[in-house]
Scaffold this motif. Structure first.
Motif, short mmCIF file in Angstrom:
data_model
loop_
_atom_site.label_atom_id
_atom_site.label_comp_id
_atom_site.label_asym_id
_atom_site.label_seq_id
_atom_site.Cartn_x
_atom_site.Cartn_y
_atom_site.Cartn_z
N THR A 119 0.84 -1.19 0.00
CA THR A 119 0.00 0.00 0.00
C THR A 119 0.87 1.25 0.00
N HIS A 146 -15.42 8.85 2.87
CA HIS A 146 -15.26 7.55 2.20
C HIS A 146 -15.58 7.62 0.71
N THR A 151 -11.22 6.83 6.64
CA THR A 151 -12.49 6.90 5.92
C THR A 151 -13.55 6.00 6.53
N PRO A 165 -3.46 5.56 4.44
CA PRO A 165 -4.46 5.63 3.37
C PRO A 165 -4.04 4.75 2.21
N GLU A 166 -5.00 4.10 1.59
CA GLU A 166 -4.69 3.20 0.47
C GLU A 166 -5.22 3.81 -0.83
N ARG A 167 -6.47 3.55 -1.14
CA ARG A 167 -7.04 4.22 -2.30
C ARG A 167 -7.39 5.67 -1.94
N ARG A 168 -7.07 6.57 -2.86
CA ARG A 168 -7.53 7.95 -2.70
C ARG A 168 -8.55 8.21 -3.79
N HIS A 169 -9.36 9.22 -3.58
CA HIS A 169 -10.38 9.51 -4.59
C HIS A 169 -9.70 9.84 -5.91
N ASP A 200 -8.24 7.40 -7.70
CA ASP A 200 -7.43 6.23 -8.07
C ASP A 200 -8.24 5.24 -8.89
N LEU A 201 -9.50 5.11 -8.55
CA LEU A 201 -10.35 4.10 -9.15
C LEU A 201 -11.75 4.71 -9.22
N SER A 230 -16.30 7.44 -6.48
CA SER A 230 -14.99 6.93 -6.10
C SER A 230 -14.99 6.71 -4.59
N ALA A 231 -14.26 5.68 -4.14
CA ALA A 231 -14.21 5.38 -2.71
C ALA A 231 -12.76 5.34 -2.25
N ALA A 232 -12.51 5.94 -1.11
CA ALA A 232 -11.18 5.92 -0.51
C ALA A 232 -11.19 4.95 0.67
N ASN A 233 -10.03 4.38 0.95
CA ASN A 233 -9.93 3.47 2.10
C ASN A 233 -8.54 3.51 2.72
N GLU A 234 -8.24 2.60 3.62
CA GLU A 234 -6.97 2.63 4.35
C GLU A 234 -6.64 1.24 4.83
N ILE A 235 -5.38 1.07 5.27
CA ILE A 235 -4.96 -0.13 5.98
C ILE A 235 -4.49 0.30 7.35
#
Lengths: 272, 272, 272, 272
Positions: free
Chosen positions: B43, C79, C261, D44-48, D50-51, D58-63
């Motif tokens: 990540t 999110h 998020t 943070p993993e995906r940012r708005h 990215d996908l 678009s969805a953002a997430n984290e680890i």
């Protein structure tokens, strides 16, 4: 065809006769590393006996958390940008996503197996380990090279003796006293030799002045961004420095982590 | 002394003239792996621009979570026990703690750089890839070796062509159809050659019958516990299989993760 | 002053007399979750005996890896974005860094302790669990509410019975058959009641048609982006559904992970 | 039946009129914690962007990586053993596996919602924050309680004011100066009141003498092993201490991580 032996001395025999040096520091929870990166942690998960198969067999395993710039590792060109641009003027933002870098990640670094020269700057100053905060100059590198030729595409390692401090976490990280490393002028001297890769023993291949931390990283900019030269950090050079070998075969094969800005590696040197 | 060139053809020139094969699969989130081990995840953390230094420089990094038996990796002898005992009759329980294994961990595996023979079992059967669930026999290995000598201390790789399926996650993991690999008899044949290490392309160096999963792992027991021979798994052998090279230099240098039962590696082959 | 008891029935007595419902699913390695998020893993680290203090005491611990949207959790407004904008028209890019979101992260969600209404849509259809892929309509919600008033600022939970499938990983994740949830019209109906937060039992509070996956998430857009209403997912509502309670106190206190998020939560319901 | 309102003042109205105190410290990378536990990291993993889905969403997430004893958390009874035994004389070894503890894990702690008394020891000494290394005595607890009754099954919190130091990492962790906390006698005094759970503001609910670290943990032994009383640590009590409330409703609902020796929690207090 299977069974046809090659002519001449096989490569494995030649390599087998060489002295092998393991240039990686051992990786364990709590080892010295940059505070800027996720701390390394190896946690055993299953132990023998947790889950025994019907035949009495059992397998143990672990979970590993790490950063890409932890332990002995190679910096990808994507690691550093200047004014938003990566090497070759590529805009950094357009290449980055949750999958890492689409270009210039560590997977773009082809494994290196070739000539390596070791510049022992500590020896130039008549010490086993350079003092914390010492700035390596272009003159230091010239004197360390002596008659040793540096060819385009070589690997060039700079010896400071710092890997001898590995077991002293406070000293190695240099949080108070700094760490020895090349200043901008030495960085330009290295870039001018057009090496494939350069490396050293400290956490960051930079001169870290006492108490200043990594405020700026000029040598990273010069090498990664301007010259397109990868950097190996936290190498264990003590044994090869002590051996007197200054020209040898280096095998440098970082883990092929797609899109990462760096990856751990266990470099090996083979000296005649 | 710095500057004294070695006599004869330097090692780096000999290696530089060889064909290099990268025997590691690329590591990325979602790649095929065993469900028994922590899933690999890379990540990105800082992106360029998140934290810009006063001089316009910026560094990107990542966090990596993985198991020790994920991607191309080497099994340590501590990975498997039989009736509570590791190789050499050592009780497993006494060697394990939160720091991993005090003995027989992957740090006890000295980096290998030496002769390697590749036994192409797929070619024996006239196919590029063995069918799922195929059990490799001792006879298969004999036929694949042909006139190729296996010497004590060699590395021995067994080609199934399975690495060609890497991009097809369902097929590669063999959850439904199984995976080709050596049965117990083939495992004993290999152990009898007294190699330093053996390796293959599948997730587990075992014959996995359709629908059975890893109920028992006889070849792991024979090699790791009984014979003290390490195993390399999930290798990418497709290119070297296609090249026709069957005898070459292998460099195998897993990350030196102290106490771990396995570690990722990027093996390199050098063929004349 | 210490020692002065409050007048009337103390709050703890009133709460102590209520029936308490634990609305969180148990968290364990391998539990059902979205494939879009880092998989949950709890790995024991130190075990008793690994490190014994001089007095015979020993402490065990663990490492936990998880996503913010794993297990029972609350979605922060950050999110989801639409056309690059978060709730209130804030550009998403400007608020995100390696530290997460400077605004609208889960730390911006004040813990909720207040009225909650439970709309049992499964009961409307005379079933314990709605079929996979069923789209909940605005009419369903109207019928489920009946005479039950929904007030501005309330929490509104939508019962599908889906939490009963928790132990059947394949069914719960709905990878093949989809999952029941509100369509866009039902999402607008909910947003129109101006609740503080809404929640449900499935992984995503959406109608997931069979085989389609999360191609679009209209209800997330309506609630998080347009209406500024947080969403709770993967709740265990089975017991409270079976109890008949439809109006109760809900305590909803997600972990205060700054900039995230989403965050795990163990919601509690207290019914008279 | 849906729609039938309960009689009397509803619970949510009573709770809604109370002052709510958030007793959890905010969780972020770099926050103070014990060096014995895996460091907390939210990446943070995906940012708005990215996908982006076809509809512009678009969805953002984290680890998230953490230990079970990081941030505000509850210790399970399985956390500590004495001479190999857990609470009730259960042998620790037999209950532990790669899945954690089969008994006495944090999932065995039923969420608590009940009476809580706060003993302000700092006020006893006329200070806002007790000095580092101060050992709380049984007399201190007696004086802090005053006329306030402690009933069997209550939660008992001990105020030191230490949570005010949260933003000063060096001070909070007490690595040099130690930390205030109950000595063994105070631990026995607490156990003698037969509470359900006790809690405090420091990393470890112990008296940590200057420079000694956690050499022994007598209060953990007394409470967790001998008395079977859970412990909450790293609580943020500053606001509730300042409010003057000494008797209130506490909701304590740690994440239900099956088999874990501890889990993060966001405790809430409700005072009339």
């Amino acid at each position: 065809m299977p069974g046809d032996p090659p002519s001449g001395t096989p490569l494995w025999e030649a390599v087998g006769r060489a002295r092998m040096f393991d240039l990686a520091q051992p990786m364990r929870t709590g080892m010295p590393q940059s505070a800027n990166h996720p701390p390394f942690r190896m946690t055993p998960e299953r132990r023998h006996g947790d889950l025994v198969r019907p035949d009495g067999g059992s397998a143990a395993n672990e979970i590993i958390v790490t950063g890409g710039h932890v332990g002995t590792h190679v910096d990808a060109l994507a690691h550093v940008s200047q004014d938003g641009l990566l090497h070759g003027g590529r805009p950094a933002a357009g290449l980055a996503s949750h999958q890492g870098f689409a270009e210039l990640g560590i997977d773009a670094f082809a494994p290196y197996a070739g000539r390596c020269v070791l510049l022992d700057v500590a020896a130039v100053h008549g010490v086993a380990t350079l003092p914390p905060g010492y700035e390596i100059t272009a003159g230091d590198l010239e004197r360390a090279a002596g008659r040793l030729e540096i060819r385009e595409g070589d690997a060039v390692l700079v010896g400071t003796g710092w890997s001898r401090l590995w077991d002293d976490r406070e000293a190695f990280t240099g949080r108070r006293g700094g760490a020895p490393g090349p200043g901008a002028a030495a960085g330009r001297w290295l870039a001018g030799r057009r090496p494939r890769v350069v490396g050293g023993e400290t956490i960051a291949f930079e001169h870290i002045a006492p108490g200043r931390g990594h405020a700026t990283l000029p040598v990273h900019r010069i090498l990664l961004v301007e010259a397109g030269v990868n950097i190996v950090e936290t190498m264990r050079l003590a044994e090869v420095l002590d051996s007197g070998a200054r020209e040898f075969l280096l095998v440098l094969n970082p883990l092929p982590i797609v899109g990462a800005t760096g990856a751990p590696v266990r470099p090996l040197a083979f000296a005649d």
